[in-house]
Design an enzyme around this catalytic site. Structure first.
Site, PDB file in Angstrom:
ATOM      1  N   ASP A   5       0.607  -0.921   0.175  1.00  0.00           N
ATOM      2  CA  ASP A   5      -0.037  -0.154  -0.047  1.00  0.00           C
ATOM      3  C   ASP A   5       0.467   1.566   0.166  1.00  0.00           C
ATOM      4  O   ASP A   5       2.180   1.301   0.486  1.00  0.00           O
ATOM      5  CB  ASP A   5      -1.074  -0.074   0.937  1.00  0.00           C
ATOM      6  N   TYR A  44     -14.317   7.538 -12.873  1.00  0.00           N
ATOM      7  CA  TYR A  44     -13.584   6.417 -11.973  1.00  0.00           C
ATOM      8  C   TYR A  44     -13.972   4.622 -12.449  1.00  0.00           C
ATOM      9  O   TYR A  44     -13.314   4.144 -12.745  1.00  0.00           O
ATOM     10  CB  TYR A  44     -14.216   6.441 -10.698  1.00  0.00           C
ATOM     11  N   LYS A  49     -12.188   1.711 -14.111  1.00  0.00           N
ATOM     12  CA  LYS A  49     -12.169  -0.037 -14.269  1.00  0.00           C
ATOM     13  C   LYS A  49     -12.425  -0.375 -15.540  1.00  0.00           C
ATOM     14  O   LYS A  49     -12.018  -1.710 -15.467  1.00  0.00           O
ATOM     15  CB  LYS A  49     -13.277  -0.032 -13.303  1.00  0.00           C
ATOM     16  N   HIS A  89     -19.153  -0.201 -11.513  1.00  0.00           N
ATOM     17  CA  HIS A  89     -19.297   1.051 -12.496  1.00  0.00           C
ATOM     18  C   HIS A  89     -18.863   1.284 -13.633  1.00  0.00           C
ATOM     19  O   HIS A  89     -18.889   2.508 -14.173  1.00  0.00           O
ATOM     20  CB  HIS A  89     -19.112   2.545 -11.589  1.00  0.00           C
TER      21      HIS A  89
HETATM   22  N1  LIG Z   1     -16.271  -1.426  -1.313  1.00  0.00           N
HETATM   23  C1  LIG Z   1     -16.287  -1.712  -2.453  1.00  0.00           C
HETATM   24  O1  LIG Z   1     -17.775  -1.522  -2.426  1.00  0.00           O
HETATM   25  C2  LIG Z   1     -15.988  -1.557  -3.898  1.00  0.00           C
HETATM   26  C3  LIG Z   1     -16.860  -1.708  -4.850  1.00  0.00           C
HETATM   27  C4  LIG Z   1     -16.322  -2.013  -6.477  1.00  0.00           C
HETATM   28  C5  LIG Z   1     -15.204  -1.632  -6.314  1.00  0.00           C
HETATM   29  N2  LIG Z   1     -14.255  -1.695  -5.721  1.00  0.00           N
HETATM   30  C6  LIG Z   1     -12.761  -1.950  -5.385  1.00  0.00           C
HETATM   31  O2  LIG Z   1     -11.717  -2.500  -4.726  1.00  0.00           O
HETATM   32  C7  LIG Z   1     -11.000  -2.287  -4.552  1.00  0.00           C
HETATM   33  C8  LIG Z   1     -10.557  -1.581  -2.707  1.00  0.00           C
HETATM   34  O3  LIG Z   1     -11.805  -1.035  -2.397  1.00  0.00           O
HETATM   35  P1  LIG Z   1     -11.669  -0.558  -0.911  1.00  0.00           P
HETATM   36  O4  LIG Z   1     -13.391  -0.135  -0.476  1.00  0.00           O
HETATM   37  O5  LIG Z   1     -11.187  -1.498   0.085  1.00  0.00           O
HETATM   38  O6  LIG Z   1     -11.052   0.337  -0.789  1.00  0.00           O
HETATM   39  P2  LIG Z   1      -9.804   1.543   0.754  1.00  0.00           P
HETATM   40  O7  LIG Z   1     -10.184   2.890   0.022  1.00  0.00           O
HETATM   41  O8  LIG Z   1     -10.177   1.351   1.820  1.00  0.00           O
HETATM   42  O9  LIG Z   1      -8.947   1.204   0.224  1.00  0.00           O
HETATM   43  C9  LIG Z   1      -7.891   1.192  -1.476  1.00  0.00           C
HETATM   44  C10 LIG Z   1      -6.234   1.005  -0.974  1.00  0.00           C
HETATM   45  O10 LIG Z   1      -5.265   1.559  -2.255  1.00  0.00           O
HETATM   46  C11 LIG Z   1      -4.343   2.704  -1.761  1.00  0.00           C
HETATM   47  N3  LIG Z   1      -4.469   3.532  -2.751  1.00  0.00           N
HETATM   48  C12 LIG Z   1      -4.721   4.543  -3.120  1.00  0.00           C
HETATM   49  N4  LIG Z   1      -3.933   5.078  -4.136  1.00  0.00           N
HETATM   50  C13 LIG Z   1      -2.826   4.483  -4.120  1.00  0.00           C
HETATM   51  C14 LIG Z   1      -1.821   4.474  -4.886  1.00  0.00           C
HETATM   52  N5  LIG Z   1      -1.547   5.405  -5.276  1.00  0.00           N
HETATM   53  N6  LIG Z   1      -0.242   3.309  -4.443  1.00  0.00           N
HETATM   54  C15 LIG Z   1      -0.438   2.338  -4.147  1.00  0.00           C
HETATM   55  N7  LIG Z   1      -1.661   2.655  -2.959  1.00  0.00           N
HETATM   56  C16 LIG Z   1      -2.703   3.375  -3.039  1.00  0.00           C
HETATM   57  C17 LIG Z   1      -4.881   2.647  -0.360  1.00  0.00           C
HETATM   58  O11 LIG Z   1      -4.384   3.396   0.583  1.00  0.00           O
HETATM   59  C18 LIG Z   1      -5.809   1.589   0.221  1.00  0.00           C
HETATM   60  O12 LIG Z   1      -5.678   1.633   1.489  1.00  0.00           O
HETATM   61  C19 LIG Z   1     -10.745  -0.758  -4.940  1.00  0.00           C
HETATM   62  O13 LIG Z   1     -10.055  -1.487  -6.396  1.00  0.00           O
HETATM   63  C20 LIG Z   1     -11.745  -0.153  -5.521  1.00  0.00           C
HETATM   64  O14 LIG Z   1     -12.186   0.557  -6.390  1.00  0.00           O
HETATM   65  C21 LIG Z   1     -14.157  -1.480  -4.348  1.00  0.00           C
END
Ligand SMILES: NC(=O)c1ccc[n+]([C@@H]2O[C@H](COP(=O)([O-])OP(=O)(O)OC[C@H]3O[C@@H](n4cnc5c(N)ncnc54)[C@H](O)[C@@H]3O)[C@@H](O)[C@H]2O)c1
Length: 267
Positions: A31, A133, A137, A110
């Site tokens: 991360d 966003y 994806k 999305h």
């Molecule tokens: N939570 C949901 O319902 C959901 C739905 C659809 C897609 N997603 C996808 O699942 C993934 C995880 O989602 P989440 O809910 O755990 O999000 P989150 O924000 O809790 O976790 C994302 C992590 O990515 C890290 N990050 C962001 N930019 C970064 C960078 N430039 N370099 C390194 N690390 C980076 C952040 O520090 C964070 O810890 C994401 O790709 C999100 O788009 C989540």
């Protein structure tokens, strides 16, 4: 199997760490933010996804990647471009260099958010991203396809709906993904003998799903939860979900409604 998980400090990463503990030879967490501690079978490599040198270091010696790291919602192009688009390119290209040819990618509903809710879609439909966003994806799914065709990767792109301990509103009766089912889907992506380019929906076995998830089922995904168990309470809420008529017509909810200036009946 030695597995790299990007975005490991986030919501999904934290749940997966817990559920996958001890399952693989090594779970390398990565991360951009520091992580307070690692457990047995885990190690941590700090990496900024838009920095190719960082990503190469994180991927070295790995067999597979669970790529979660991203800006996880709609945001400015200046933030989405480096983290989600350049970062995802870096993950695929560094994985190719390192010989890690299996990637489980956190895509999103999305990427297809402009489909109507009265239209059930499967894994074959064209993308209809609903935001910057969602566009990022769609890019992640497309680079997956390129690396499958050109470099023989196995890729699972999970169009995740709504990852929550319990569904939060009426929309999530269709889109909910439980913690346990997320782990079941990710292990399917890591362990199925062959994936090719698999687009799957990251949802539980929801009665009201808009998504035909047969590709995931063919690969062995066996979800155990159903948002319907929460229907009575969620449908009684006032309002049952946020947003206006566009949000309530389209699968992406409030995401396609943001900035949309048209009549929902033309969609
Ligand atoms: N939570 C949901 O319902 C959901 C739905 C659809 C897609 N997603 C996808 O699942 C993934 C995880 O989602 P989440 O809910 O755990 O999000 P989150 O924000 O809790 O976790 C994302 C992590 O990515 C890290 N990050 C962001 N930019 C970064 C960078 N430039 N370099 C390194 N690390 C980076 C952040 O520090 C964070 O810890 C994401 O790709 C999100 O788009 C989540």
């Amino acid at each position: 199997m030695r597995v790299l998980m990007t975005g490991a400090a986030g919501h999904i990463g934290g749940v997966l760490r817990d559920k996958l503990a001890g399952r693989y030879d090594l779970l390398r967490l990565s991360d951009v933010v520091d992580m307070p501690s690692t457990g047995p079978g885990e190690e941590f490599v700090k990496a900024e996804l838009s920095d190719m040198a960082d990503v190469r270091t994180a991927i070295e010696g790995m067999d597979a990647v669970v790529h979660l790291g991203a800006i996880p919602s709609e945001d400015s192009w200046e933030k989405i471009l480096p983290a989600n688009i350049v970062g995802t390119y870096n993950v695929f290209e560094a994985a190719r260099e390192a010989g890690a040819r299996r990637i489980v990618f956190a895509s999103s509903n999305h990427a297809i958010g402009f489909y109507r809710r009265d239209h059930t879609i499967d894994d074959q439909v064209p993308q209809r991203p609903d935001t910057r966003y969602g566009l990022s994806k769609a890019f992640g799914e497309d680079i997956g396809s390129l690396y499958v065709d050109k470099h023989g990767f196995d890729v699972m792109a999970m169009r995740i709906g709504s990852f929550q301990p319990e569904p939060q509103d009426a929309r999530q009766l269709s889109t909910w993904l439980s913690y346990g089912d997320m782990a079941r889907l990710v292990t399917t992506g890591l362990e199925a003998p062959s994936l090719g380019m698999a687009i799957v929906y990251g949802i539980s076995r929801n009665t009201r799903s808009w998504w035909d998830n047969r590709r995931a089922f063919e690969l062995g995904y066996d979800p155990q939860d159903n948002a319907e168990d929460f229907a009575d309470r969620l449908l009684a809420a006032d309002p049952p979900e946020p947003g206006g008529r566009v949000a309530h017509t389209l699968q992406g909810g409030i995401f396609p409604e943001m900035e949309y200036g048209g009549d929902p009946d033309r969609l």
